[in-house]
Structure formats: structure tokens, C-alpha cells
Enzyme design. Structure first.
Site, PDB file in Angstrom:
ATOM      1  CG  ASP A 143      -2.010  -1.013   1.167  1.00 33.15           C
ATOM      2  OD1 ASP A 143      -2.055  -1.746   0.169  1.00 33.15           O
ATOM      3  OD2 ASP A 143      -2.799  -1.094   2.115  1.00 33.15           O
ATOM      4  NE  ARG A 191      -7.565  -1.862   4.568  1.00 35.67           N
ATOM      5  CZ  ARG A 191      -8.555  -2.726   4.458  1.00 35.67           C
ATOM      6  NH1 ARG A 191      -9.795  -2.312   4.470  1.00 35.67           N
ATOM      7  NH2 ARG A 191      -8.313  -4.011   4.383  1.00 35.67           N
TER       8      ARG A 191
END
Ligand code: F6P
Length: 409
Positions: A143, A191
């Protein structure tokens, strides 16, 4: 080093997390550690007394090389949140009793922002109780959202896979002919942070126009604008490829994938499992335009693709593993090792240590100025940032035409 080292892996795996493990192991041995233990499934396994002596698995240089090129967490991962110290001191007493029994001098945890919460709490407890065990975080996450570091190991390889795959998807889509066109939506992990989705821009080059839009989770998803973009592309060229982050939300804060039955499972840190964004958007497009659609969820593939790993990433992952051991050996605790970039061309980076209290549970998002005004693509600055991280190739060791992995039974 005079005593022993213990290392764990935690959170979502990457293509190079085991390269950091190899870096930890090799450096600990070089610096004189007697034994290097591996926690099975991170702190959660350790609390059950589940650990291994790594010398039984990394027996020579070849094992170490195969390990560096093996995706996923060799030791097994976990997503476990330690209680606050004042809530359950007994948990800490138990962990420290085991660490003392194993004569541990350095505790290295390879993980992301949630995993740094573990280093923060354990180093706080060591301070409180006068323990001399050193706790050091070694960053990892596809991420790329850890605070205070230029980038995280795992990101470069995932970005290389995403850029390559999106380019291959565009090539395929452009060669098709359908009465109402074909719309492809590619769903990418990350996310809350759009570092991974943004790397879809790497598909663009002299031989490819790149995706028609890239949607990052940092900005609200504008459904009307999305529909207009798709319509324009279908009318003009008969196809469109759009990259979306799994975490895009509408202005009311609802995940787009919640339009599908996309969320249900929630982990120990309260993160909902995100899936189904591409599917949902494709359903909307098919019913509105009658076009053929393809929803492609890159899912696990983007973090496990060691056959397309970035050489820089594999090397840096091992280096930062080694730097974590060095930091502990030099007496540092309650820190995470970070990368600081010196230049892009030639690309140069060095490591430093930062207070883990400023990193744990924080998220570093893509700066607003690296996303275009409309919120539908990344800027040249983004590309300049990511490009050095995907350079070079390091092939897996192939046996019978398939990558060979080091694994634990
Ligand atoms: O934290 C890394 C990550 O890969 C995220 O990008 C993604 O949302 C999440 O892990 C998926 O986790 P899991 O594999 O537990 O579904």
C-alpha cells in the site's frame, strides 16, 4: 551481537517481504547473533509459543537467494492487535517471559502501520519494566502508506505488476470489436491510499495511451463524471480501460463496492474486506450502455507476483531488513527504519530510523497535488516518484519452467 534475535512477519504479504526476512537473518548472523528465531504467524503465534530456529530452513546461500524471491510470508502472517498495556499487562508479562527465556536481544517485526503498533507497545513496555530487549520495525506494505518513509518495500514490485498488467489489458481491449464497445474496470488494492491505483499510469508510454482514468480513494468518486468518461471513450474508440482503487467511496463516505455485496469480513484492526468495486461498476455500465464489460480484480496477484518483481525493490527489502538488525545492535529501540530519497536520476536512497510512535496507525496518502484537478488521473510528479522504484528485474529461480519457492511445511 551477543545474544539471540527474533523476527516476525505481519499484515498483508508482498512479493519481497521474504527478502527482508533474508536480510534480517543474514545480518544477524554476520553481526554475531547466536540464534535467529522466526515467529510463526507473528506475535499471535509467538504468544502461543510457536516459533522456529531459522537456521534449520536457511542452510546456505542458495536457500537465502530462493527465500528472497519467494512471495508471501515465509513465517506466516497475522493481523493481530495487542491490547493496550493498561488493559492487559498479563499478555505483556507472558511475551517478555518467553523472550527472556529465548535470550532475545533484538525483536524485529516486518510489517505495515498496524504492525508498527505492536513495536510501539512492546518497546513502551520494555521501557516501563527496564528490559534491555530492542524492538525495531522493518517496513513492508504494497500500500506504500507508512508515514515518514519515502516508500515501503513491496510497493515497487506491486506497482510494476500493476503498470504491466494494465498495459496488457489495454492491448487486449483495443483489439476487440463489439457493437456497443467494451468497458474494462481494473480494481486495485490499497484501501485508503492511492499509491497502488496511481501506478496504473505506468502503462502509459510511447506505445500505449494508458488507462482512460484512474480513481484514487483520496477523493470522492464522482459517478456522473465516470459515466461521461466511459461514454466518450466508447463513442470515440470502442473500448475503455479504467483503473479504480478498491477503496473508492462516494461523497457520502460509502464504499462503491458496498453497492455490491462487497464487504462483510472485518479484521482485528476494524478494516472491512473490500472487494467487488469493479464488478459493481461494470454492472452499472452494462445496464446503462449495453456494452460488453470486464471486471478485473488484480487481488492477490498484485502482491504475490515475484516473477515480475522490481530488482530495486528486492534489493532494498533485504537492505532494510539488515538495517533493522543494525539499528537494534546499535542500541536503538521503539523505532522503524525508513528510506530517505536523495535523488531520482540517478536514483539514490539511504536508510534512517524514526520514532515508531509517529508511524504506528498513521496513513500517508497521495498528496492532492499529485492528482489532477478533475480527480481522474495522477500527475507527472507521481510518475517521477514511482518510476525509479520499479526498475530492474530479478527472476525467480526457475525449475521446470516454474518459479522455485522456499516454504515451511
Ligand atoms: O494492507 C495490504 C493489503 O494488501 C491492502 O491493500 C488490502 O486492502 C488488504 O491488504 C487485503 O487484505 P486481506 O488479504 O487480508 O484481504
Amino acid at each position: 551481537m551477543k545474544r539471540n534475535v527474533i523476527v516476525g512477519q505481519s499484515g498483508g504479504p508482498t512479493a519481497v517481504i521474504n527478502s527482508s526476512l533474508a536480510g534480517v537473518y543474514n545480518t544477524a548472523i554476520e553481526r554475531g547473533a547466536k540464534k535467529v528465531y522466526g515467529m510463526r504467524h507473528g506475535i499471535q503465534g509467538l504468544m502461543k509459543g510457536d516459533y522456529v530456529d531459522l537456521s534449520k530452513y536457511i542452510k546456505n546461500d542458495l536457500d537465502s537467494e530462493i527465500l528472497k524471491r519467494t512471495p508471501a510470508a515465509f513465517l506466516g502472517s497475522c493481523r493481530y492487535k495487542l491490547p493496550e498495556i493498561h488493559e492487559d499487562k498479563a499478555v505483556y508479562d507472558k511475551i517478555f517471559a518467553l523472550l527472556n527465556e529465548l535470550d532475545i536481544e533484538a525483536f524485529i517485526y516486518i510489517g505495515g502501520n498496524d504492525s508498527m503498533d505492536t513495536i510501539k507497545k512492546l518497546s513502551d513496555y520494555a521501557l516501563l519494566t527496564g528490559s534491555d530487549i530492542k524492538f525495531v520495525g522493518c517496513p513492508k506494505t504494497i500500500d506504500n502508506d507508512l508515514a515518514l518513509t519515502d516508500h515501503t518495500p513491496g510497493y515497487g514490485s506491486a506497482a510494476k505488476y500493476i503498470g504491466t498488467s494494465v498495459k496488457e489489458i489495454i492491448r487486449d481491449a483495443a483489439s476487440q470489436e463489439y457493437a456497443h464497445g467494451i468497458a474494462t474496470v481494473v480494481e486495485i488494492m490499497g484501501r485508503d491510499a492511492g499509491w497502488l491505483a496511481g501506478s496504473a499510469c505506468l502503462a502509459e508510454g510511447e506505445d500505449c495511451d494508458g488507462p482512460d482514468a484512474i480513481y484514487l480513494p483520496e477523493l470522492p468518486f464522482d459517478m456522473d463524471l465516470f459515466m461521461k468518461k466511459v461514454k466518450k471513450a466508447l463513442d470515440n474508440k470502442g473500448y475503455t480501460v479504467i483503473a479504480v482503487s478498491e477503496g473508492v467511496r462516494t461523497t457520502d463516505g460509502k464504499y462503491v463496492c458496498e453497492g455490491e455485496a462487497g464487504t462483510g469480513f472485518v479484521d482485528a484492526f476494524g478494516h472491512k474486506q473490500l472487494t467487488g468495486t469493479a464488478n459493481y461498476l461494470c454492472q452499472v455500465l452494462a445496464s446503462k450502455f449495453g456494452c460488453k464489460t470486464r471486471a478485473i480484480e488484480l487481488s492477490t496477484l498484485q502482491r504475490a507476483a515475484s516473477h515480475l518483481a522490481s530488482r530495486i525493490d528486492v534489493i532494498e527489502a533485504a537492505q532494510i531488513g539488515g538495517a533493522s538488525v543494525k539499528a537494534a545492535d546499535e542500541g536503538t529501540s521503539g523505532v522503524m527504519v525508513v528510506f530517505e530519497r536523495e535523488s531520482n536520476d540517478p536514483y539514490q536512497c539511504h536508510t534512517a530510523v524514526k520514532d515508531v510512535h509517529k508511524i504506528a496507525n498513521e496513513e500517508r496518502l497521495v498528496p492532492r497535488k499529485w492528482i489532477n484537478k478533475e480527480g481522474t488521473y495522477v500527475t507527472d510528479e507521481f510518475r517521477t516518484y514511482v518510476e525509479p522504484l520499479i526498475q530492474g528485474d530479478l527472476w525467480p529461480i526457475m525449475v521446470g519452467g516454474i518459479p522455485r519457492h522456499l516454504f515451511m511445511k
